[in-house]
Design a protein around this motif. Structure first.
Motif: not given
Ligand code: PHE
Length: 451
Positions: A352-369
């Motif tokens: 849960a920890f990994t997916i939430v924090f990895g998910g937050i970083i990923g979401m920022l990357c996802c929106l970066s374009y």
């Protein structure tokens, strides 16, 4: 807090080999390696890559697995065993895969989307290189009101399917999917290569890809090849330390890591053979940079194939999806294992920890374009910045730390003992020189060369 269970372990040596290979074979092979081969002079780059992988790459993977098995712990607690109160230095090795996981899942999501596009046969946008580029740009920007045409939903799906495997645990999750998917992936790769070799006019591209020439030799190509070895054999993320801690004492680490490194090299060559000659045959020397090669150029190449292009594209993106999925699972495990060891939490909480924090970083990357396209850090968009920091900076630093701890603080004797080699043997001398001198120098060169 106290939810410790008996330490998990691999069910068999084959299970370990496939899991280590599954971690290694990933977007690095399909997405990064081919464009680097194309950019840095084909055969020469491949040759430098192979020499680096089979020398310093192999020594460092052996070292990481040996440290894991010797201490029976993942990175932070393993460092506790080796350097006591300075163990927190291992936190760098945990932050790295967490950050990498975020952007990795974004690209994994893009791969899933492209697999679905080819499976459903909606490939008209790829009828020209310009059309293909425009399709990719619009997709990653995520401006469409249809969520399936934007990257966010694919990123979330990709993250969730990785979560399922992680919750299932080592044996029933990671080991099982690695044992199933890696052989399928290799078979699909072979089928695709045979198919590509049958394309008329592919010969000159093969020659350009594989015949080494002196023109291709430069400091930059050497640094890039060594950096790629690093990323591709999954060094510096602590995953091999964690996998080593799950490994039975009866298994020969040296031979086993030789097998996984060779597997990784064979797949890398296969990926180059699959992608680079096709680009030469169809498009000439088009601009093939990173994501551009896989998501802009290749779809247009599949469209132009005389027959079965849509099917070949579907098989290709499914293969890349398997590679990305299994590697993302191992990236998550690189975070989960130390969290569980240090905080004594259950697997589910670690996931849960990994997916939430990895998910937050990923979401920022996802929106970066798209939404966050105006945000630039050091002249890079968020996704490129995250890629740069994790692969080019944290990875070498994390490995330099391990080399210093083993080479200079505790000495290589204990590790050699774990590997099962006599401290006076030729291999021991080679290992010693590599860990104390060659690897740190190479790592510093990679670090400086990429900054
Ligand atoms: N080796 C993986 C690839 O080639 C990336 C990776 C790095 C995975 C570090 C796990 C740990 O794509």
């Amino acid at each position: 807090m106290q939810e410790t269970a008996a330490r998990e372990s691999f069910g068999s040596r084959a299970g370990f080999i496939f899991a280590a290979a599954a971690s290694a074979i990933g977007l690095g092979n399909f997405w990064r390696f081919p464009y680097l081969v194309n950019e840095y002079g084909g055969g020469t780059f491949i040759l430098i890559y192979l020499i680096s992988a089979l020398t310093f790459g192999m020594v460092l993977v052996t070292l990481e697995v040996a440290v894991g098995r010797m201490t029976g712990k993942s990175v932070i607690e393993a460092y506790g065993d080796l350097i006591g109160k300075y163990k927190w230095i291992g936190v760098i090795t945990v932050i790295l895969p967490l950050v990498l996981l975020g952007y990795y899942c974004v690209i994994g999501g893009w791969v899933m989307k492209y697999a679905v596009v080819f499976i459903t046969g909606n490939i008209e946008p790829f009828s020209s290189l310009e059309g293909s580029s425009a399709y990719y740009d619009a997709f990653v920007a995520g401006g469409s009101s249809d969520i399936w045409n934007g990257p966010v939903i694919w990123f979330i799906i990709f993250l969730l399917i990785s979560t399922v495997v992680l919750i299932a645990g080592m044996k029933k999750g990671i080991e099982l999917i690695s044992k199933i998917l890696i052989p399928i992936l290799i078979m699909m790769l072979i089928v695709l290569i045979v198919f590509i070799l049958m394309i008329p006019g592919i010969g000159p591209g093969i020659e350009k890809t594989f015949v080494p020439t002196l023109d291709g030799l430069s400091i930059d190509s050497v640094v890039a090849a060594m950096g790629q070895v690093f990323f591709s054999v999954s060094l510096g993320a602590g995953i091999l330390i964690a996998y080593g801690s799950y490994l039975g004492k009866d298994i020969n680490i040296k031979k086993t890591m030789c097998i996984t490194t060779v597997m990784e090299c064979v797949v890398a060559i296969g990926c180059a053979m699959l992608i680079v000659p096709m680009v030469f045959a169809f498009a000439g020397d088009v601009d093939v940079q990173g994501s551009g090669l896989m998501f802009k150029t290749l779809p247009a190449m599949f469209y132009r194939m005389p027959a079965f292009g849509c099917a070949a594209g579907a098989v290709f993106f499914i293969t890349v999806f398997f590679a990305a999925w299994t590697s993302s699972v191992s990236l998550s495990e690189s975070v989960i294992a130390p969290l569980r060891d240090s905080l004594k939490i259950s697997r589910v909480k670690g996931v849960a920890f990994t997916i939430v924090f990895g998910g937050i970083i990923g979401m920022l990357c996802c929106l970066s374009y798209g939404l966050l396209s105006d945000v630039a850090i050091g002249g890079r968009c968020i996704l490129d910045f995250v890629d740069f920091v994790s692969s080019n900076i944290l990875m070498p630093i994390s490995s330099i730390i391990l080399c210093i701890i083993i080479g200079y603080v505790i000495g290589t004797k204990r590790v050699l003992n774990e590997i099962g080699v006599d401290a006076k043997s030729g291999y021991a001398k080679y290992f010693n020189v590599m860990i104390r001198y060659v690897c740190p120098v190479i790592l510093i060169v990679i670090l400086l060369g990429q900054i």
